[in-house]
Scaffold this active site. Structure first.
Site, PDB file in Angstrom:
ATOM      1  N   THR A 144       0.838  -1.157   0.095  1.00  0.00           N
ATOM      2  CA  THR A 144      -0.024   0.005   0.024  1.00  0.00           C
ATOM      3  C   THR A 144       0.711   1.307  -0.109  1.00  0.00           C
ATOM      4  OG1 THR A 144      -1.832  -1.354   1.052  1.00  0.00           O
ATOM      5  CG2 THR A 144      -1.977   1.317   1.218  1.00  0.00           C
ATOM      6  N   GLN A 203      -6.276  -2.276  -2.554  1.00  0.00           N
ATOM      7  CA  GLN A 203      -5.475  -1.115  -1.890  1.00  0.00           C
ATOM      8  C   GLN A 203      -4.647  -0.376  -3.463  1.00  0.00           C
ATOM      9  OE1 GLN A 203      -5.474  -4.183  -0.610  1.00  0.00           O
ATOM     10  NE2 GLN A 203      -4.708  -3.826   1.271  1.00  0.00           N
ATOM     11  N   GLN A 236     -10.252   2.142  -3.473  1.00  0.00           N
ATOM     12  CA  GLN A 236      -9.953   1.744  -2.145  1.00  0.00           C
ATOM     13  C   GLN A 236      -8.462   2.377  -1.651  1.00  0.00           C
ATOM     14  OE1 GLN A 236     -10.056  -2.215  -0.954  1.00  0.00           O
ATOM     15  NE2 GLN A 236      -8.848  -1.913   0.710  1.00  0.00           N
ATOM     16  N   ASP A 237      -8.486   3.106  -0.709  1.00  0.00           N
ATOM     17  CA  ASP A 237      -7.037   3.937   0.032  1.00  0.00           C
ATOM     18  C   ASP A 237      -6.700   5.086  -0.945  1.00  0.00           C
ATOM     19  OD1 ASP A 237      -7.482   2.010   1.850  1.00  0.00           O
ATOM     20  OD2 ASP A 237      -5.628   0.928   1.338  1.00  0.00           O
ATOM     21  N   ASP A 246     -12.332   2.932   2.848  1.00  0.00           N
ATOM     22  CA  ASP A 246     -11.158   3.801   3.499  1.00  0.00           C
ATOM     23  C   ASP A 246     -10.634   4.599   2.751  1.00  0.00           C
ATOM     24  OD1 ASP A 246     -12.022   1.431   5.322  1.00  0.00           O
ATOM     25  OD2 ASP A 246     -10.125   0.215   4.965  1.00  0.00           O
ATOM     26  N   ARG A 253     -14.658   3.889   9.816  1.00  0.00           N
ATOM     27  CA  ARG A 253     -14.338   2.443  10.447  1.00  0.00           C
ATOM     28  C   ARG A 253     -13.003   2.573  11.412  1.00  0.00           C
ATOM     29  NH1 ARG A 253     -13.139  -2.885   7.175  1.00  0.00           N
ATOM     30  NH2 ARG A 253     -11.708  -2.034   5.413  1.00  0.00           N
ATOM     31  N   TRP A 309      -9.521   1.613  12.087  1.00  0.00           N
ATOM     32  CA  TRP A 309      -8.418   0.843  11.563  1.00  0.00           C
ATOM     33  C   TRP A 309      -7.449   0.424  12.647  1.00  0.00           C
ATOM     34  CZ3 TRP A 309      -3.779   3.091   8.468  1.00  0.00           C
ATOM     35  CH2 TRP A 309      -3.099   2.136   7.868  1.00  0.00           C
TER      36      TRP A 309
END
Length: 523
Positions: A287, A317, A339-340, A361, A429, A431
């Site tokens: 990531t 990711q 994502q990310d 996220d 959320r 992490w």
């Protein structure tokens, strides 16, 4: 020797510090050790100079942590990699770089930092440790991670680091209780943005007096951003260096190293100047390494650019921008991914008038980060996914990190809007255990689930996190059916909300008001 300590300088400092210890008899550090996660280690350190005050104990702890960081880096660099596959070596490479950065953060904490700076830099070192772990987790390399953790058990860096963080926080609290600074709630840019920088942020791309011009069509000094950065490395001095990137699509991965400070990128506007790539975890990048644009150099500023990762939701990711740049500003920029998308990795960061697109996220990390007057667009995820706007990564209760979203709009992107009822979307959320995220005076559209927030795994972090909402409006802002977690707060008064304003949260007592491009310091 930017990331290492000269032995002579270290010994000289040691002798000077010991001399200071002999003279300073203004207090006792007994009680401060009870506030640390490892009081026995703190008491052992205190016994070296039992009559000294809290500040001296803090200095001792920082020096010890610096020594442990250097030892940890040496252990990693000498690690036997014979059992590691290519992915394992990739994660190991991240760890080596991240621990080297931690040496840098500890080095300046010992020698140059204010107490508030030190809290930020120690928090960054904790983020570095977690990011090192994450690389192995990205590839499900449990056996490699176990080998790495066994090696790290030979070293006390982690315990020393968390103790130093706790001690420094206690020193800050003691100091702030005796002296309160008045704050100004007028619009302003942070103090590190000079008058010249503010003029650049206000001017249009074509009128910028740039040191280097990048243009895909060949009308500038270079046709790629990476070539311009290679040239910028040869500059002398550390004053602001401006790179103007003309409109065009730049298909490249860009990395601005820690040594490249005070860079400013000016584009021709959102969706006009675009930096794009598609690195992702599924294709073998951690990531951390998947970022299209990554910046570590202090004082980075970007204006009028789009940073994009086109890997798509099925690649999981895939970071568009990663910032570990202390005192970084992103103004009139766009970040596009799934994502990310936006990795606010560490240190102090400010985003103003920006657009952020993503699914899972998609604003995440462990920085001291404030997004103000931004548009946050939730995109269409894969069929079995839930959307989560944030995933903040505070691991230690004494860190000063968090993601604050102020006066912004959270809504569905055009691709999601027709089918938004088919996908559950949440504000965030947890992490990590002490995840800290606050939405202040935002417009939250009806796509956000009435519960507001999503668990990470069972009851993990639900009693230790801090999630807050204050005076938000819109179809998804109603708090009547919000989660009942102990760590969730419907903030009712301005004093509590004010803790998360730019003036108070983004570097605390080290900020000074200054006039310039609109920047709301208060609520």
């Amino acid at each position: 020797m930017d990331n290492h300590i000269s032995i002579l300088a270290f010994l000289t400092f040691h002798l000077l510090l010991v001399s200071h210890f002999r003279l300073a008899k203004c207090g006792n550090a007994t009680s401060i050790c009870t506030k640390t996660p490892h009081p026995e280690l703190c008491n052992t350190l205190r016994s070296t100079f039992p009559d000294e005050n809290d500040v001296v104990l803090r200095d001792l702890s920082l020096r010890e942590t610096l020594a442990q960081a250097a030892d940890a880096h040496k252990l990693i660099s000498e690690m036997d990699l014979s059992s590691f596959d290519e992915l394992g070596r990739s994660a190991w490479t991240d760890c080596l770089e991240l621990h080297q950065d931690s040496i840098y953060q500890l080095n300046r904490s010992v020698f140059v930092g204010s107490k508030t700076d030190v809290q930020t830099w120690l928090s960054a070192a904790i983020a570095n440790q977690q990011t090192c772990h994450n690389g192995f987790l990205d590839f499900n390399l449990s056996s490699h991670l176990e080998s790495f953790d066994q090696l790290m058990m030979l070293n006390d860096f982690s315990t020393s680091l968390t103790n130093s963080l706790a001690i420094n926080k206690a020193v800050i609290i003691n100091a702030s209780s005796s002296k309160q600074k008045k704050r100004n709630s007028d619009d302003h840019f942070p103090y590190w943005v000079s008058a010249g920088d503010r003029r650049l942020l206000r001017s249009s791309g074509g009128s910028v007096k740039a040191d280097i011009v990048v243009a895909r069509d060949g009308s500038g000094d270079y046709t790629t951003i990476s070539a311009a950065l290679d040239a910028a490395k040869r500059r002398r001095g550390s004053k602001r260096f401006v790179i103007y990137v003309k409109k065009g699509v730049y298909k490249e991965n860009v990395e601005i190293k820690k040594s490249m400070k005070n860079l400013m990128f000016v584009g021709d506007g959102i969706d006009a100047t675009v930096v794009t790539s598609n690195r992702n975890v599924q294709d073998g990048f951690t990531t951390f390494r998947s970022a299209t644009f990554a910046v570590s150099g202090e004082g980075f500023i970007a204006r009028g650019m789009t940073f994009e990762n086109t890997a798509g939701p099925h690649k999981h990711q895939a970071v568009a921008l990663r910032s570990s740049s202390d005192f970084s500003v992103f103004y009139d920029c766009s970040f596009k991914g799934y994502q990310d998308t936006l990795y606010v990795h560490s240190q102090r960061q400010f985003y103003r008038n920006c657009d952020v697109y993503g699914t899972v996220d998609f604003i995440f990390g462990d920085a001291v980060a404030v997004l103000q007057n931004c548009n946050i667009y939730v995109r269409k995820p894969m069929i079995d996914q839930k959307n989560t706007v944030t995933a903040q990564g505070r691991k230690d209760p004494n860190e000063n990190t968090g993601i604050i979203i102020h006066n912004s709009i959270i809504t569905a992107s055009p691709e999601l809007r027709p089918v938004q009822n088919l996908y559950a979307s949440y504000l965030g959320r947890p992490w990590k255990k002490y995840s800290t995220t606050v939405f202040l005076k935002c417009v939250i559209d009806g796509l956000i689930d009435p519960a507001g927030w999503l668990p990470w795994s069972g009851d993990f972090g639900l009693t230790t996190l801090y999630y807050g909402e204050y005076m938000n409006v819109g179809g998804g802002a109603t708090v009547r059916s919000r989660v009942k977690w102990p760590g969730f707060h419907v903030i009712r008064n301005a004093a509590e909300a004010g803790k998360f304003s730019v003036g108070n949260f983004l570097a605390g007592d080290s900020w000074l008001p200054a006039t310039g491009v609109p920047f709301t310091a208060g609520l």
